[in-house]
Design an enzyme around this catalytic site. Structure first.
Site, PDB file in Angstrom:
ATOM      1  N   ASP A   1       3.918   4.674   4.488  1.00 33.11           N
ATOM      2  CA  ASP A   1       4.781   4.591   3.312  1.00 33.11           C
ATOM      3  C   ASP A   1       4.728   3.191   2.683  1.00 33.11           C
ATOM      4  O   ASP A   1       4.855   2.178   3.383  1.00 33.11           O
ATOM      5  CB  ASP A   1       6.223   4.911   3.732  1.00 33.11           C
ATOM      6  N   ASP A   2       4.537   3.136   1.362  1.00 34.55           N
ATOM      7  CA  ASP A   2       4.632   1.869   0.602  1.00 34.55           C
ATOM      8  C   ASP A   2       3.569   0.841   0.973  1.00 34.55           C
ATOM      9  O   ASP A   2       3.786  -0.363   0.806  1.00 34.55           O
ATOM     10  CB  ASP A   2       6.014   1.223   0.785  1.00 34.55           C
TER      11      ASP A   2
ATOM     12  N   ASP B   1       0.911   6.514   0.628  1.00 31.55           N
ATOM     13  CA  ASP B   1       1.383   7.390  -0.449  1.00 31.55           C
ATOM     14  C   ASP B   1       1.400   6.697  -1.809  1.00 31.55           C
ATOM     15  O   ASP B   1       1.502   7.366  -2.842  1.00 31.55           O
ATOM     16  CB  ASP B   1       2.748   7.989  -0.124  1.00 31.55           C
ATOM     17  N   HIS B   2       1.324   5.374  -1.847  1.00 30.22           N
ATOM     18  CA  HIS B   2       1.217   4.621  -3.097  1.00 30.22           C
ATOM     19  C   HIS B   2       1.140   3.140  -2.778  1.00 30.22           C
ATOM     20  O   HIS B   2       1.323   2.729  -1.632  1.00 30.22           O
ATOM     21  CB  HIS B   2       2.400   4.889  -4.043  1.00 30.22           C
TER      22      HIS B   2
ATOM     23  N   HIS C   1       8.235  14.214   1.709  1.00 30.50           N
ATOM     24  CA  HIS C   1       9.416  13.387   1.450  1.00 30.50           C
ATOM     25  C   HIS C   1      10.677  14.162   1.808  1.00 30.50           C
ATOM     26  O   HIS C   1      11.616  13.613   2.392  1.00 30.50           O
ATOM     27  CB  HIS C   1       9.454  12.965  -0.024  1.00 30.50           C
TER      28      HIS C   1
ATOM     29  N   CYS D   1       7.235   8.404  -3.813  1.00 22.61           N
ATOM     30  CA  CYS D   1       7.011   9.149  -2.573  1.00 22.61           C
ATOM     31  C   CYS D   1       6.849  10.651  -2.725  1.00 22.61           C
ATOM     32  O   CYS D   1       5.816  11.210  -2.365  1.00 22.61           O
ATOM     33  CB  CYS D   1       8.155   8.870  -1.598  1.00 22.61           C
TER      34      CYS D   1
END
Length: 481
Positions: free
Chosen positions: A32-33, A309-310, A125, A71
Site C-alpha cells: 500500500d502507498d 496499488d499506487h 480495499h 486504493c
C-alpha cells in the site's frame, strides 16, 4: 515386476512434475502507498535488500502504472482486470459488489479452477468484496500503536467525542515486528504456506505500510540517519489545473499535523524518515515469506509478483499522499519473478515497456493455463520472456474530482498528457503536458506552448484512443471522493 514398479514410479514422478509445471503457484506481495522508492529502482536512501534480491531474481519494470491513484478503484482494477472507467467506480467508498455482481475476480477464477486462494491483510480495499472467494481469509487489521502515550492519547480523544479519531502520523516503538500488523501478516503468510504446500495456491499478501501512520519498529528507524534526507522542493507545477493536486489527502487527519499551510522542515523530515522506516519494515517481511517459500521447496513452482496499488508524494509539490494524475502518483514498482520450471528463466533484467496493473490478471490467467474473463488488460508474458521487447505505446489512468470533473491521463514513457473534463459533456476544462524523460517530477505545464505542439498533438491522439470525446464515462459510485 521390479522393472514395472520402477517404471510406474518414474511415470508418477514425471506426472507430478508435469502437473506442477502446468499449474504453477502464485504469490503476490501487494503493498500500500509504495512508490518506486527502493534500492533496486535507484533510490539513494531506501534500504531494501530483500526486494532488491527479488528484482535480481526476475524482471523489474521501470514504467509500470496504476489505473487510478487511490486504493479501492486501483485494487478493484487489478483484481478484475477492468479499468476504473469501465467499472464506473472512482472513490474509496463504493465496494465492487455493490455495483457489479457479474464481474469475475481473480480469487473467484482461481478458486473455481481448484486453487487454494489466500487473502492476508489488505487485498481488496473493502474486505467484504469477494470474502467468500478466499479459501483462507485473514481480516485487514486496523492501525495499531504500541507506545503508551499514544494509546492514552487515542483513549482521551475518544472520550472527548472527537469524530474519526486518528493518532499520530508516525511511531517508532522498540518492539518486535509482530506488534505491528505487517509483521503479523508475514507470520500468517508463513503459517499458511505450511498448510497449503501440497496444493496449488494463489496467495496475496497485502502489506499496509508505508501507508499512514508510519508505524514501524524502532530498529527500522535506526537504519537511517535523518540528516541523510532532504526536504523536497515545494514548488508546484506552473500552469497546472486548479484541481490537479489534492489538499494533502489523509495526512491532515492525523494528530499533530497542522491543518493549514505547509509543514515545517523538521516535521517534513520526520515523516520522510518514517516513510523509509516503513519501507524497510515491509522489506524484512517480504524476506521472511520468501525464505519460507524456499525452505518448503515451493519457489521452483511459484511465480512471485511484487507490486503497489499506487505511488505517493512525501512533500513534493508541497503535497502529500497520492490522489492525483501526476506521474509520481500513478507510477509504481513492479517486479515479476517466475518459477524455474517454466521454460528458460529470465533473471536480473529490467524493462522499460509500458505496463499497467490491469495487465496482471490476464498475465496470470495465461501463465497458469486458465480460461479467464474478458479483460481490459493483456498478458505481459511476452515481455517477461523478452524484457526489451517493443510493447504498448501508452498507459492510461483516471482521477475524478467530485461528480462533475474527471481527469483522463496518458503517458508514452516520456510525456504525460492530461485532460480535465466535464464528466457530463466531455468538455475539456484544461489540459496539462509534462515532460518526464529524465525525472519523475515536472514543474511546468507545457500544454499550449508552440514549441511542444507536436508532442501535445501526439499525446492527445493517444489519449483519445482510450478516452474518446464522444464517450461519456460511466459513474456508478454511490459516494464520490
Amino acid at each position: 515386476m521390479k522393472k514395472l514398479l520402477l517404471l510406474f514410479c518414474v511415470i508418477l514422478c514425471f506426472s507430478k512434475a508435469y502437473c506442477q509445471t502446468e499449474k504453477p503457484n502464485v504469490l503476490i506481495f501487494y503493498v500500500d502507498d509504495l512508490r518506486a522508492e527502493l534500492g533496486c529502482y535507484g533510490s539513494e536512501t531506501a534500504i531494501t535488500p530483500h526486494i532488491d534480491e527479488l528484482a535480481a531474481d526476475g524482471v523489474m519494470f521501470n514504467k509500470a502504472y496504476v489505473q487510478q491513484a487511490i486504493c479501492a478503484p486501483s485494487r478493484m482494477s487489478t483484481l478484475t482486470g477492468l479499468r476504473p472507467e469501465n467499472l464506473g467506480i472512482y472513490s474509496i467508498f463504493t465496494p465492487l459488489r455493490k455495483v457489479h455482481k457479474e464481474v469475475v475476480s481473480m480469487p473467484q477464477l482461481f478458486k473455481e479452477n481448484g486453487y487454494k486462494t489466500v487473502s492476508i491483510g489488505k487485498v481488496f480495499h473493502h474486505g467484504r468484496d469477494d470474502k467468500d472467494q478466499w479459501t483462507t481469509y485473514f481480516e485487514k487489521e486496523p492501525n495499531t500503536y504500541a507506545k503508551t502515550e499514544n494509546i492514552q492519547l487515542l483513549e482521551r480523544l475518544k472520550a472527548e467525542g472527537v469524530k474519526r479519531v486518528k493518532g499520530p502520523a508516525f511511531e517508532d516503538a522498540d518492539v518486535a515486528d509482530e506488534v505491528y500488523k505487517d509483521g503479523r501478516a508475514a507470520k500468517y503468510a508463513i503459517e499458511t504456506l505450511h498448510k497449503v504446500k501440497e496444493d496449488n495456491f494463489l496467495m496475496i499478501v497485502g502489506f499496509s505500510k508505508p501507508h499512514l501512520p508510519f508505524n514501524a519498529p524502532k530498529k527500522y528507524w535506526d537504519l537511517y540517519d535523518r540528516d541523510q534526507f532532504q526536504v523536497p522542493s515545494r514548488q508546484k507545477p506552473d500552469g497546472a489545473y486548479r484541481l490537479a493536486l489534492p489538499k494533502w489527502g489523509e495526512l491532515k487527519g492525523y494528530h499533530g499535523i497542522p491543518k493549514e499551510g505547509d509543514l515545517d522542515d523538521a516535521l517534513t523530515l520526520e515523516l520522510i524518515h518514517g516513510y523509509h522506516a516503513s519501507i524497510s519494515y515491509v522489506d524484512e517481511q517480504v524476506g521472511k515469506v520468501m525464505k519460507t517459500l524456499e525452505e518448503l521447496d515451493l519457489r521452483k513452482n511459484t511465480i512471485v509478483i511484487f507490486m503497489s496499488d499506487h505511488g505517493y508524494k512525501i512533500g513534493e509539490y508541497a503535497s502529500w499522499c497520492k490522489q492525483s494524475n501526476l506521474e509520481i502518483d500513478v507510477r509504481v514498482p513492479l517486479i515479476v519473478s517466475r518459477e524455474t520450471s517454466y521454460k528458460k528463466r529470465v533473471t536480473g533484467k529490467t524493462s522499460d515497456a509500458l505496463i499497467e496493473n490491469v495487465d496482471i490478471f490476464p498475465t496470470l490467467v495465461e501463465y497458469c493455463g486458465l480460461e479467464g474473463p474478458v479483460s481490459d488488460g493483456k498478458s505481459i508474458l511476452p515481455v517477461i520472456n523478452k524484457p526489451h521487447k517493443k510493447w504498448d505505446k501508452a498507459a492510461y489512468s483516471v482521477y475524478a474530482r467530485g461528480k462533475k470533473i474527471i481527469g483522463c491521463t496518458v503517458t508514452d514513457g516520456k510525456w504525460r498528457y492530461t485532460e480535465w473534463r466535464n464528466s457530463a459533456t466531455n468538455e475539456i476544462l484544461q489540459a496539462e503536458l509534462y515532460e518526464h524523460k529524465n525525472s519523475l517530477l515536472a514543474y511546468t505545464n507545457l500544454s499550449g506552448d508552440p514549441a511542444f505542439a507536436k508532442a501535445e498533438k501526439k499525446m492527445k491522439k493517444l489519449l483519445e484512443i482510450q478516452f474518446p470525446k464522444d464517450k461519456i464515462l460511466p459513474q456508478n459510485d454511490v459516494h464520490r471522493n
